[in-house]
Scaffold this motif. Structure first.
Motif, PDB file in Angstrom:
ATOM      1  N   PHE A 122      47.532  29.603  48.908  1.00 17.38           N
ATOM      2  CA  PHE A 122      46.375  30.359  48.790  1.00 17.38           C
ATOM      3  C   PHE A 122      46.194  31.264  47.728  1.00 17.38           C
ATOM      4  CE2 PHE A 122      44.675  34.328  51.030  1.00 17.38           C
ATOM      5  CZ  PHE A 122      43.442  34.230  50.945  1.00 17.38           C
ATOM      6  N   TRP A 123      47.246  32.039  47.584  1.00 16.20           N
ATOM      7  CA  TRP A 123      47.521  33.218  46.488  1.00 16.20           C
ATOM      8  C   TRP A 123      47.222  32.627  45.090  1.00 16.20           C
ATOM      9  CZ3 TRP A 123      52.413  34.871  49.360  1.00 16.20           C
ATOM     10  CH2 TRP A 123      51.904  35.426  50.519  1.00 16.20           C
ATOM     11  N   GLU A 124      48.147  31.547  44.927  1.00 19.49           N
ATOM     12  CA  GLU A 124      47.533  30.835  43.612  1.00 19.49           C
ATOM     13  C   GLU A 124      46.261  30.618  43.400  1.00 19.49           C
ATOM     14  OE1 GLU A 124      50.430  27.521  43.826  1.00 19.49           O
ATOM     15  OE2 GLU A 124      52.161  28.635  43.103  1.00 19.49           O
ATOM     16  N   ARG A 125      45.524  29.900  44.417  1.00 21.23           N
ATOM     17  CA  ARG A 125      44.181  29.960  44.087  1.00 21.23           C
ATOM     18  C   ARG A 125      43.375  31.105  43.777  1.00 21.23           C
ATOM     19  NH1 ARG A 125      43.160  27.635  48.596  1.00 21.23           N
ATOM     20  NH2 ARG A 125      42.032  29.140  49.750  1.00 21.23           N
ATOM     21  N   GLU A 126      43.835  32.223  44.488  1.00 26.13           N
ATOM     22  CA  GLU A 126      43.073  33.233  44.131  1.00 26.13           C
ATOM     23  C   GLU A 126      43.227  33.825  42.930  1.00 26.13           C
ATOM     24  OE1 GLU A 126      40.986  35.831  46.312  1.00 26.13           O
ATOM     25  OE2 GLU A 126      40.767  33.978  47.187  1.00 26.13           O
ATOM     26  N   TRP A 127      44.585  33.890  42.334  1.00 25.70           N
ATOM     27  CA  TRP A 127      44.878  33.991  41.005  1.00 25.70           C
ATOM     28  C   TRP A 127      43.858  33.116  39.998  1.00 25.70           C
ATOM     29  CZ3 TRP A 127      46.277  37.440  37.614  1.00 25.70           C
ATOM     30  CH2 TRP A 127      46.638  37.096  36.274  1.00 25.70           C
ATOM     31  N   LYS A 128      43.742  31.950  40.469  1.00 24.65           N
ATOM     32  CA  LYS A 128      43.205  30.836  39.452  1.00 24.65           C
ATOM     33  C   LYS A 128      41.716  31.292  39.249  1.00 24.65           C
ATOM     34  CE  LYS A 128      42.211  25.994  38.885  1.00 24.65           C
ATOM     35  NZ  LYS A 128      42.428  24.538  39.284  1.00 24.65           N
ATOM     36  N   HIS A 129      41.168  31.372  40.559  1.00 23.68           N
ATOM     37  CA  HIS A 129      39.650  31.663  40.516  1.00 23.68           C
ATOM     38  C   HIS A 129      39.130  32.966  40.304  1.00 23.68           C
ATOM     39  CE1 HIS A 129      38.893  27.621  41.583  1.00 23.68           C
ATOM     40  NE2 HIS A 129      39.677  27.507  42.451  1.00 23.68           N
ATOM     41  N   HIS A 130      40.003  33.973  40.608  1.00 21.87           N
ATOM     42  CA  HIS A 130      39.596  35.467  40.380  1.00 21.87           C
ATOM     43  C   HIS A 130      40.493  36.393  39.566  1.00 21.87           C
ATOM     44  CE1 HIS A 130      36.317  34.760  43.652  1.00 21.87           C
ATOM     45  NE2 HIS A 130      37.294  34.256  44.161  1.00 21.87           N
ATOM     46  N   GLY A 131      42.029  36.062  39.615  1.00 17.95           N
ATOM     47  CA  GLY A 131      42.725  37.138  39.027  1.00 17.95           C
ATOM     48  C   GLY A 131      42.716  36.661  37.735  1.00 17.95           C
ATOM     49  N   ARG A 132      42.592  35.789  37.244  1.00 15.87           N
ATOM     50  CA  ARG A 132      42.372  35.621  35.716  1.00 15.87           C
ATOM     51  C   ARG A 132      41.314  36.064  35.209  1.00 15.87           C
ATOM     52  NH1 ARG A 132      42.348  29.829  34.631  1.00 15.87           N
ATOM     53  NH2 ARG A 132      42.414  30.268  32.552  1.00 15.87           N
ATOM     54  N   GLY A 133      40.411  36.569  35.912  1.00 13.17           N
ATOM     55  CA  GLY A 133      39.005  37.137  35.460  1.00 13.17           C
ATOM     56  C   GLY A 133      39.361  38.560  34.939  1.00 13.17           C
ATOM     57  N   GLN A 134      40.320  38.993  35.083  1.00 15.04           N
ATOM     58  CA  GLN A 134      40.481  40.481  34.135  1.00 15.04           C
ATOM     59  C   GLN A 134      41.486  40.463  33.328  1.00 15.04           C
ATOM     60  OE1 GLN A 134      43.659  41.946  34.750  1.00 15.04           O
ATOM     61  NE2 GLN A 134      44.425  40.148  35.890  1.00 15.04           N
ATOM     62  N   PRO A 135      41.415  41.313  32.312  1.00 10.98           N
ATOM     63  CA  PRO A 135      42.086  40.973  30.757  1.00 10.98           C
ATOM     64  C   PRO A 135      43.574  41.585  30.959  1.00 10.98           C
ATOM     65  CG  PRO A 135      40.584  42.447  30.355  1.00 10.98           C
ATOM     66  CD  PRO A 135      40.226  42.111  32.018  1.00 10.98           C
ATOM     67  N   THR A 136      43.831  42.637  31.707  1.00 10.75           N
ATOM     68  CA  THR A 136      44.983  43.422  31.475  1.00 10.75           C
ATOM     69  C   THR A 136      46.098  43.168  32.260  1.00 10.75           C
ATOM     70  OG1 THR A 136      43.751  45.133  33.084  1.00 10.75           O
ATOM     71  CG2 THR A 136      43.446  45.259  30.797  1.00 10.75           C
ATOM     72  N   LEU A 137      45.839  42.772  33.717  1.00 11.77           N
ATOM     73  CA  LEU A 137      47.086  42.823  34.722  1.00 11.77           C
ATOM     74  C   LEU A 137      47.657  41.658  34.698  1.00 11.77           C
ATOM     75  CD1 LEU A 137      45.349  44.556  38.028  1.00 11.77           C
ATOM     76  CD2 LEU A 137      46.771  45.660  36.146  1.00 11.77           C
ATOM     77  N   PRO A 138      48.922  41.461  34.517  1.00 12.05           N
ATOM     78  CA  PRO A 138      49.622  40.334  34.654  1.00 12.05           C
ATOM     79  C   PRO A 138      49.881  39.837  36.307  1.00 12.05           C
ATOM     80  CG  PRO A 138      51.294  42.176  34.156  1.00 12.05           C
ATOM     81  CD  PRO A 138      49.991  42.557  33.977  1.00 12.05           C
ATOM     82  N   PRO A 139      50.028  38.641  36.525  1.00 10.62           N
ATOM     83  CA  PRO A 139      50.181  38.259  37.810  1.00 10.62           C
ATOM     84  C   PRO A 139      50.719  39.030  38.870  1.00 10.62           C
ATOM     85  CG  PRO A 139      50.384  36.406  36.444  1.00 10.62           C
ATOM     86  CD  PRO A 139      50.540  37.355  35.539  1.00 10.62           C
ATOM     87  N   GLU A 140      52.041  39.284  38.592  1.00  9.41           N
ATOM     88  CA  GLU A 140      52.864  40.261  39.573  1.00  9.41           C
ATOM     89  C   GLU A 140      51.954  41.584  39.624  1.00  9.41           C
ATOM     90  OE1 GLU A 140      57.264  41.841  40.591  1.00  9.41           O
ATOM     91  OE2 GLU A 140      56.704  40.403  39.046  1.00  9.41           O
ATOM     92  N   GLU A 141      51.538  42.211  38.862  1.00  9.38           N
ATOM     93  CA  GLU A 141      51.082  43.566  38.897  1.00  9.38           C
ATOM     94  C   GLU A 141      49.529  43.297  39.579  1.00  9.38           C
ATOM     95  OE1 GLU A 141      49.652  47.629  36.082  1.00  9.38           O
ATOM     96  OE2 GLU A 141      50.732  45.636  35.238  1.00  9.38           O
TER      97      GLU A 141
END
Length: 235
Positions: A124-143
């Motif tokens: 579920f969290w990986e999907r959130e990163w793929k579909h949403h988290g990657r939409g911002q240019p500055t924060l790496p995944p852990e942050e």
């Protein structure tokens, strides 16, 4: 007015199955496009499981906590649409969580998948990163994930509502009462998503592009703002 995060630390359902499925699908589908180069702010979306789980199909909820839980931290552009595919950093959630058990426990507590077993939360969290988290240019995944947890811990919606004398007892209340409760604590006006136009299902707070302060929302997308009249908060 901005508030620093550091300082903030049933109803009978008459809708058809197809409409119910649409209600829960549209919030993610509606965010499927948008200019990543126009990243403007975040939507911090929290779900109220007692309502979400009454109608969620085709996967029934495996847990139904009586508290708000994080749906996601969604970067959006100036039109309130999802910013996508800016951040290409890879994610290794398993290593991140195994190296910090206390953080893993917080993720499971504040950001659980309601429909998956706990050992599947990572998907579920990986999907959130793929579909949403990657939409911002500055924060790496852990942050990004740590920031989401910091924000949701700061934005204690239940405490804000109860502190204003609002309880999940099924009473219809003017949305201004909910808004006043949140604005008093967090200095911002939220978005409300309702089932059948009145049953509170999700609350969205907007956060600045640095993910530090609650701010006014730049847009009110219909997928996250669907409570035209009085609102019912119910278990």
């Amino acid at each position: 007015m901005h508030f620093s995060i550091v300082k903030l630390m049933l109803i009978k359902m008459k809708s058809s199955f197809s409409f119910i499925f649409f209600v829960f699908s549209v919030s993610c589908i509606a965010f499927a496009s948008g200019g990543a180069q126009d990243f403007h702010q975040y939507f911090l979306v929290q779900t109220w499981p007692p309502v979400y789980c009454q109608v969620h199909r085709p996967e029934p909820c495996r847990i139904k906590p009586s508290k708000f839980v994080l749906h996601g931290l969604w970067p959006v552009n100036s039109s309130g649409r999802s910013s996508t595919n800016t951040n290409n950093q890879t994610i290794n959630l398993q290593d991140m969580l195994e190296s910090n058990k206390s953080f893993a426990a917080e993720m499971n507590k504040f950001w659980p998948s309601l429909t998956r077993d706990e050992n599947e939360n990572e998907q579920f969290w990986e999907r959130e990163w793929k579909h949403h988290g990657r939409g911002q240019p500055t924060l790496p995944p852990e942050e990004y994930f740590r920031t989401a947890i910091t924000l949701v811990k700061a934005a204690n919606l239940e405490a804000a509502f109860r502190g204003a004398g609002i309880n999940p007892d099924g009473d219809k209340l003017n949305p201004r009462k909910y808004t006043r409760a949140i604005n008093t604590r967090y200095g911002t006006t939220p978005l409300y998503k309702c089932l059948n136009t009145s049953l509170l299902m999700e609350v969205t707070l907007c956060v600045d592009a640095k993910a530090r302060n609650f701010v006014s929302c730049i847009a009110r997308p219909s997928s996250l703002s669907s409570c035209p009249g009085d609102i019912i908060w119910a278990l």
